[in-house]
Motif scaffolding. Sequence first.
Motif, short mmCIF file in Angstrom:
data_model
loop_
_atom_site.label_atom_id
_atom_site.label_comp_id
_atom_site.label_asym_id
_atom_site.label_seq_id
_atom_site.Cartn_x
_atom_site.Cartn_y
_atom_site.Cartn_z
N THR A 122 0.86 -1.18 0.00
CA THR A 122 0.00 0.00 0.00
C THR A 122 0.90 1.24 0.00
OG1 THR A 122 -1.56 1.31 1.32
CG2 THR A 122 -0.15 -0.19 2.52
N ASP A 123 0.31 2.39 -0.31
CA ASP A 123 1.08 3.63 -0.24
C ASP A 123 0.79 4.39 1.05
OD1 ASP A 123 -1.44 4.59 -0.70
OD2 ASP A 123 -0.94 5.69 -2.53
N PHE A 124 -0.04 3.81 1.92
CA PHE A 124 -0.39 4.43 3.21
C PHE A 124 -0.97 5.84 3.04
CE2 PHE A 124 2.82 1.29 4.57
CZ PHE A 124 2.20 0.71 5.66
N ALA A 125 -1.65 6.08 1.94
CA ALA A 125 -2.15 7.45 1.68
C ALA A 125 -3.05 7.90 2.83
CB ALA A 125 -2.92 7.49 0.37
N ASP A 126 -2.72 9.04 3.42
CA ASP A 126 -3.47 9.67 4.51
C ASP A 126 -3.48 8.87 5.81
OD1 ASP A 126 -4.05 11.91 2.99
OD2 ASP A 126 -5.77 10.90 2.07
N LYS A 127 -2.77 7.77 5.84
CA LYS A 127 -2.67 7.01 7.09
C LYS A 127 -1.57 7.63 7.95
CE LYS A 127 -5.28 3.29 5.80
NZ LYS A 127 -6.25 2.47 6.53
N ILE A 128 -1.76 7.53 9.25
CA ILE A 128 -0.71 7.93 10.18
C ILE A 128 0.13 6.70 10.51
CG2 ILE A 128 -0.21 8.77 12.52
CD1 ILE A 128 -2.88 10.36 12.33
N ILE A 129 1.43 6.80 10.27
CA ILE A 129 2.35 5.74 10.70
C ILE A 129 3.12 6.25 11.91
CG2 ILE A 129 4.34 4.29 10.11
CD1 ILE A 129 3.55 4.52 7.17
N ILE A 130 2.91 5.62 13.04
CA ILE A 130 3.69 5.97 14.23
C ILE A 130 4.87 5.01 14.30
CG2 ILE A 130 3.71 6.19 16.75
CD1 ILE A 130 0.75 6.88 16.65
N ASP A 131 6.05 5.57 14.07
CA ASP A 131 7.26 4.75 13.97
C ASP A 131 7.98 4.73 15.32
OD1 ASP A 131 9.55 3.38 13.08
OD2 ASP A 131 10.55 5.30 12.69
N VAL A 132 8.08 3.55 15.89
CA VAL A 132 8.77 3.40 17.19
C VAL A 132 10.04 2.57 17.05
CG1 VAL A 132 6.52 3.50 18.34
CG2 VAL A 132 7.57 1.27 17.94
N ALA A 133 10.45 2.29 15.82
CA ALA A 133 11.57 1.36 15.59
C ALA A 133 12.92 1.99 15.94
CB ALA A 133 11.57 0.92 14.13
N ASN A 134 13.84 1.13 16.29
CA ASN A 134 15.18 1.56 16.67
C ASN A 134 16.23 0.99 15.72
OD1 ASN A 134 14.69 3.20 18.80
ND2 ASN A 134 14.67 1.56 20.31
N PRO A 135 17.18 1.83 15.29
CA PRO A 135 18.19 1.38 14.32
C PRO A 135 19.44 0.83 14.99
CG PRO A 135 18.37 3.73 14.60
CD PRO A 135 17.30 3.27 15.57
N LEU A 136 19.26 0.08 16.05
CA LEU A 136 20.44 -0.43 16.76
C LEU A 136 20.96 -1.71 16.11
CD1 LEU A 136 19.38 0.19 20.47
CD2 LEU A 136 21.11 1.44 19.15
N ASP A 137 22.28 -1.76 15.97
CA ASP A 137 22.95 -2.95 15.46
C ASP A 137 23.52 -3.71 16.66
OD1 ASP A 137 24.55 -4.87 14.41
OD2 ASP A 137 25.81 -3.51 13.21
N PHE A 138 22.82 -4.75 17.06
CA PHE A 138 23.21 -5.48 18.26
C PHE A 138 24.35 -6.46 18.01
CE2 PHE A 138 18.92 -4.04 19.39
CZ PHE A 138 19.16 -3.55 20.67
N SER A 139 24.84 -6.53 16.77
CA SER A 139 26.01 -7.37 16.53
C SER A 139 27.27 -6.70 17.07
CB SER A 139 26.16 -7.68 15.04
OG SER A 139 26.54 -6.53 14.34
N ALA A 140 27.21 -5.39 17.31
CA ALA A 140 28.32 -4.67 17.95
C ALA A 140 28.08 -4.65 19.45
CB ALA A 140 28.43 -3.25 17.41
N GLU A 141 29.14 -4.53 20.23
CA GLU A 141 29.02 -4.56 21.70
C GLU A 141 29.85 -3.42 22.30
OE1 GLU A 141 27.98 -5.05 25.25
OE2 GLU A 141 27.13 -6.45 23.82
N PRO A 142 29.25 -2.36 22.86
CA PRO A 142 27.81 -2.11 22.89
C PRO A 142 27.28 -1.78 21.49
CG PRO A 142 29.05 -0.54 24.29
CD PRO A 142 30.02 -1.29 23.49
N PRO A 143 25.97 -1.85 21.30
CA PRO A 143 25.40 -1.63 19.97
C PRO A 143 25.73 -0.25 19.38
CG PRO A 143 23.67 -1.93 21.66
CD PRO A 143 24.97 -2.23 22.30
#
Lengths: 217, 217
Positions: A82-103
């Motif tokens: 879909t193109d999400f036309a007029d929909k609200i997308i609430i983005d709570v995602a995190n761009p953490l790379d957990f393969s690194a320590e600390p991420p």
Amino acid sequence: MKIGILGTGQVGNLIGSRLIETGHQVMMCGREANNQKGLDFVKNNSENASYGTFAEGAIFGEIIFNATNGKFALDALKLTNTDFADKIIIDVANPLDFSAEPPTLIPEFANTNSIGESIQNLFPKAKVVKTLNTLAIALAVNPKQLNNGDHSLFVAGNDENAKTKTITILTEFGWNIDNIIDIGDITASRAMESYLILVVRLSMALKVPMHSIKVIK
Amino acid sequence: MKIGILGTGQVGNLIGSRLIETGHQVMMCGREANNQKGLDFVKNNSENASYGTFAEGAIFGEIIFNATNGKFALDALKLTNTDFADKIIIDVANPLDFSAEPPTLIPEFANTNSIGESIQNLFPKAKVVKTLNTLAIALAVNPKQLNNGDHSLFVAGNDENAKTKTITILTEFGWNIDNIIDIGDITASRAMESYLILVVRLSMALKVPMHSIKVIK
């Protein structure tokens, strides 16, 4: 309100349960037509809980939460077809790379980019709002567990009306409106996402189950 | 204590003046033997203020503040022609690229690197401590101007003794020891430096001369 949640992990589960507690109808959505965690969510919640695919959730919801793993968020959203036309997308995602320590941050979303603005760029007809990613999700959806709710949350997005609707949900979660800070357009997602690196270090240093920050001015 | 300050700009000036107020001897240091801002600093302060080159400051100080522009910090420190053996370098520099609007991080110091750890790597015999970079410097050196000083500051570094000495200076500035949070080794500079992106957005959103955060746990 009808709300779709993309992502059946802990983040989606906690947001979905809290939305149902606060009176909303929630479709929990996974990639497949049958997802055990999604079906468990329906079983553990009221008649206001349902399960569907990403594509079904994007149609069902007036508001769609992106609660997918940051690494795969864009690909997951494309699965909605879909193109999400007029929909609200609430983005709570995190761009953490957990393969690194600390991420560290996933390079694609670091410094001059972010998941929030990448979603907005991918779906220009959607109204993307970034929020809730800057503290443990259990606390984010129930802020009064800490300091009687007196700590700060941030929102960012291009559409004022979408931010207002998002803030209404946040106040239902227990956030005091004075503690919700609008930090600007969707590119301000960079601020909320890169701040996670400090959150990770605070978690390591403080060794407490819950922590947050209050902006002082 | 004898303290050298590398960088005669506003940051160095405010730190230097405050150090003299709190009883230290300060050598303000620039690249050249004659630097008008450095000489003005000496004129505007007490007999405890002097001026010298970067090389002279690195010899003079038991503690050296790096208050240079983040973009040129490593090159500036190399001008001292010393290895800083057993010296404490308190790094307050910020890796902001102001050619972008709003500023981004200088790529060299973003995500998987930082100015703080780059200095430590360049001078392995030094004891580098990162602090004071996460709020306006005028407030950082005089925290009681806001909320009676009840807000948070972070320190990071590999050497415990160097962090203890740094924290002593911070308490002289007015920081309550309970509000100073040790977030780990020098790689935690990444957290303090990437957090600046949120500070920039808060400055744009809040439109107040002073703001900070308090960690709530």
